[in-house]
Design a protein around this motif. Structure first.
Motif, PDB file in Angstrom:
ATOM      1  N   ALA A  35       3.599  -0.260 -18.057  1.00 41.56           N
ATOM      2  CA  ALA A  35       3.633  -0.971 -19.337  1.00 41.56           C
ATOM      3  C   ALA A  35       2.646  -2.132 -19.286  1.00 41.56           C
ATOM      4  N   GLU A  36       2.358  -2.720 -20.448  1.00 44.41           N
ATOM      5  CA  GLU A  36       1.462  -3.870 -20.494  1.00 44.41           C
ATOM      6  C   GLU A  36       2.013  -4.976 -19.603  1.00 44.41           C
ATOM      7  N   GLY A  37       1.124  -5.583 -18.817  1.00 44.44           N
ATOM      8  CA  GLY A  37       1.526  -6.646 -17.902  1.00 44.44           C
ATOM      9  C   GLY A  37       1.865  -6.146 -16.504  1.00 44.44           C
ATOM     10  N   ASP A  38       2.137  -4.844 -16.353  1.00 44.83           N
ATOM     11  CA  ASP A  38       2.460  -4.277 -15.039  1.00 44.83           C
ATOM     12  C   ASP A  38       1.215  -4.230 -14.155  1.00 44.83           C
ATOM     13  N   LEU A  39       1.450  -4.183 -12.856  1.00 48.26           N
ATOM     14  CA  LEU A  39       0.368  -3.976 -11.898  1.00 48.26           C
ATOM     15  C   LEU A  39       0.406  -2.530 -11.435  1.00 48.26           C
ATOM     16  N   ALA A  40      -0.757  -1.902 -11.439  1.00 51.28           N
ATOM     17  CA  ALA A  40      -0.877  -0.526 -10.962  1.00 51.28           C
ATOM     18  C   ALA A  40      -1.702  -0.541  -9.687  1.00 51.28           C
ATOM     19  N   GLU A  41      -1.240   0.175  -8.684  1.00 51.39           N
ATOM     20  CA  GLU A  41      -1.976   0.253  -7.428  1.00 51.39           C
ATOM     21  C   GLU A  41      -2.598   1.636  -7.323  1.00 51.39           C
ATOM     22  N   VAL A  42      -3.914   1.654  -7.155  1.00 54.95           N
ATOM     23  CA  VAL A  42      -4.651   2.914  -7.057  1.00 54.95           C
ATOM     24  C   VAL A  42      -5.183   3.037  -5.644  1.00 54.95           C
ATOM     25  N   LYS A  43      -4.842   4.143  -4.999  1.00 52.23           N
ATOM     26  CA  LYS A  43      -5.290   4.371  -3.618  1.00 52.23           C
ATOM     27  C   LYS A  43      -6.690   4.989  -3.648  1.00 52.23           C
ATOM     28  N   THR A  44      -7.602   4.362  -2.926  1.00 53.85           N
ATOM     29  CA  THR A  44      -8.970   4.853  -2.811  1.00 53.85           C
ATOM     30  C   THR A  44      -9.287   5.037  -1.331  1.00 53.85           C
ATOM     31  N   PRO A  45     -10.387   5.715  -1.005  1.00 54.27           N
ATOM     32  CA  PRO A  45     -10.757   5.864   0.404  1.00 54.27           C
ATOM     33  C   PRO A  45     -10.979   4.518   1.102  1.00 54.27           C
ATOM     34  N   ASN A  46     -11.354   3.488   0.332  1.00 51.48           N
ATOM     35  CA  ASN A  46     -11.586   2.161   0.920  1.00 51.48           C
ATOM     36  C   ASN A  46     -10.359   1.276   0.870  1.00 51.48           C
ATOM     37  N   GLY A  47      -9.215   1.850   0.552  1.00 52.20           N
ATOM     38  CA  GLY A  47      -7.989   1.067   0.474  1.00 52.20           C
ATOM     39  C   GLY A  47      -7.462   0.993  -0.946  1.00 52.20           C
ATOM     40  N   ALA A  48      -6.331   0.351  -1.109  1.00 52.51           N
ATOM     41  CA  ALA A  48      -5.697   0.266  -2.421  1.00 52.51           C
ATOM     42  C   ALA A  48      -6.340  -0.831  -3.271  1.00 52.51           C
ATOM     43  N   ILE A  49      -6.452  -0.554  -4.571  1.00 54.69           N
ATOM     44  CA  ILE A  49      -6.972  -1.532  -5.528  1.00 54.69           C
ATOM     45  C   ILE A  49      -5.887  -1.769  -6.566  1.00 54.69           C
ATOM     46  N   GLN A  50      -5.674  -3.031  -6.925  1.00 48.82           N
ATOM     47  CA  GLN A  50      -4.661  -3.351  -7.923  1.00 48.82           C
ATOM     48  C   GLN A  50      -5.311  -3.636  -9.273  1.00 48.82           C
ATOM     49  N   PHE A  51      -4.700  -3.064 -10.310  1.00 48.74           N
ATOM     50  CA  PHE A  51      -5.151  -3.271 -11.681  1.00 48.74           C
ATOM     51  C   PHE A  51      -3.978  -3.780 -12.502  1.00 48.74           C
ATOM     52  N   GLU A  52      -4.252  -4.722 -13.386  1.00 46.91           N
ATOM     53  CA  GLU A  52      -3.242  -5.198 -14.330  1.00 46.91           C
ATOM     54  C   GLU A  52      -3.446  -4.440 -15.636  1.00 46.91           C
ATOM     55  N   ILE A  53      -2.353  -3.950 -16.218  1.00 48.60           N
ATOM     56  CA  ILE A  53      -2.418  -3.258 -17.500  1.00 48.60           C
ATOM     57  C   ILE A  53      -2.511  -4.342 -18.585  1.00 48.60           C
TER      58      ILE A  53
END
Length: 157
Positions: A134-152
């Motif tokens: 939902a809006e305001g949540d943090l999403a963690e995306v796993k990449t080969p270089n490690g996890a990246i966090q995105f805010e919705i």
């Protein structure tokens, strides 16, 4: 059991047109190539004939796969989508927590994914990380270089 493919009307129409193109023009071109190769004589030592038959097999396999997608396709009405959470067909603006860079993507099915058009597959690591947030949540995306966090930042149609 086949997987349901959620498509926009535009994606469904494109898929239908592609399938029709393969069934008509594609099959006619392959048949012409086989006929031309057949005229060249002994089929047991004719590499051109073998290549044309292989092309025919690949074409029929692609037609079969598209027909399966069409059979399991569900066209979604984008005006009826819930924008409280990220779902298939959602447009979502996200902000990279680390560098504060914002990006907007549309989550679509695999067959409609096109990064140049900012359409990402719900099955991609990014799509998987964003789904259900939902809006305001943090999403963690796993990449080969490690996890990246995105805010919705925003979810819209």
């Amino acid at each position: 059991m086949s997987k349901t493919h959620y498509l926009s009307q535009e994606g469904f129409d494109k898929l239908k047109a592609d399938l029709e193109e393969l069934k008509t023009t594609g099959r006619a071109e392959v048949a012409a190539a086989i006929a031309e190769a057949r005229e060249k004589g002994d089929l047991s030592e004719n590499a051109e004939y073998d290549a044309a038959k292989d092309a025919q097999g690949l074409l029929e396999m692609k037609i079969n796969e598209l027909e399966k997608v069409m059979a399991n396709a569900r066209v979604l009405d984008e005006t009826q989508l819930d924008t409280s959470k990220v779902t298939v067909m959602s447009n979502v603006t996200i902000r990279n927590v680390k560098n504060k860079r914002e990006m907007t993507y549309k989550l679509v099915s695999e067959s409609e994914a096109d990064l140049k058009s900012k359409k990402i597959s719900v099955n991609s690591p990014m799509g998987q990380g964003l789904l259900g947030k939902a809006e305001g949540d943090l999403a963690e995306v796993k990449t080969p270089n490690g996890a990246i966090q995105f805010e919705i930042v925003k979810i819209f149609i």
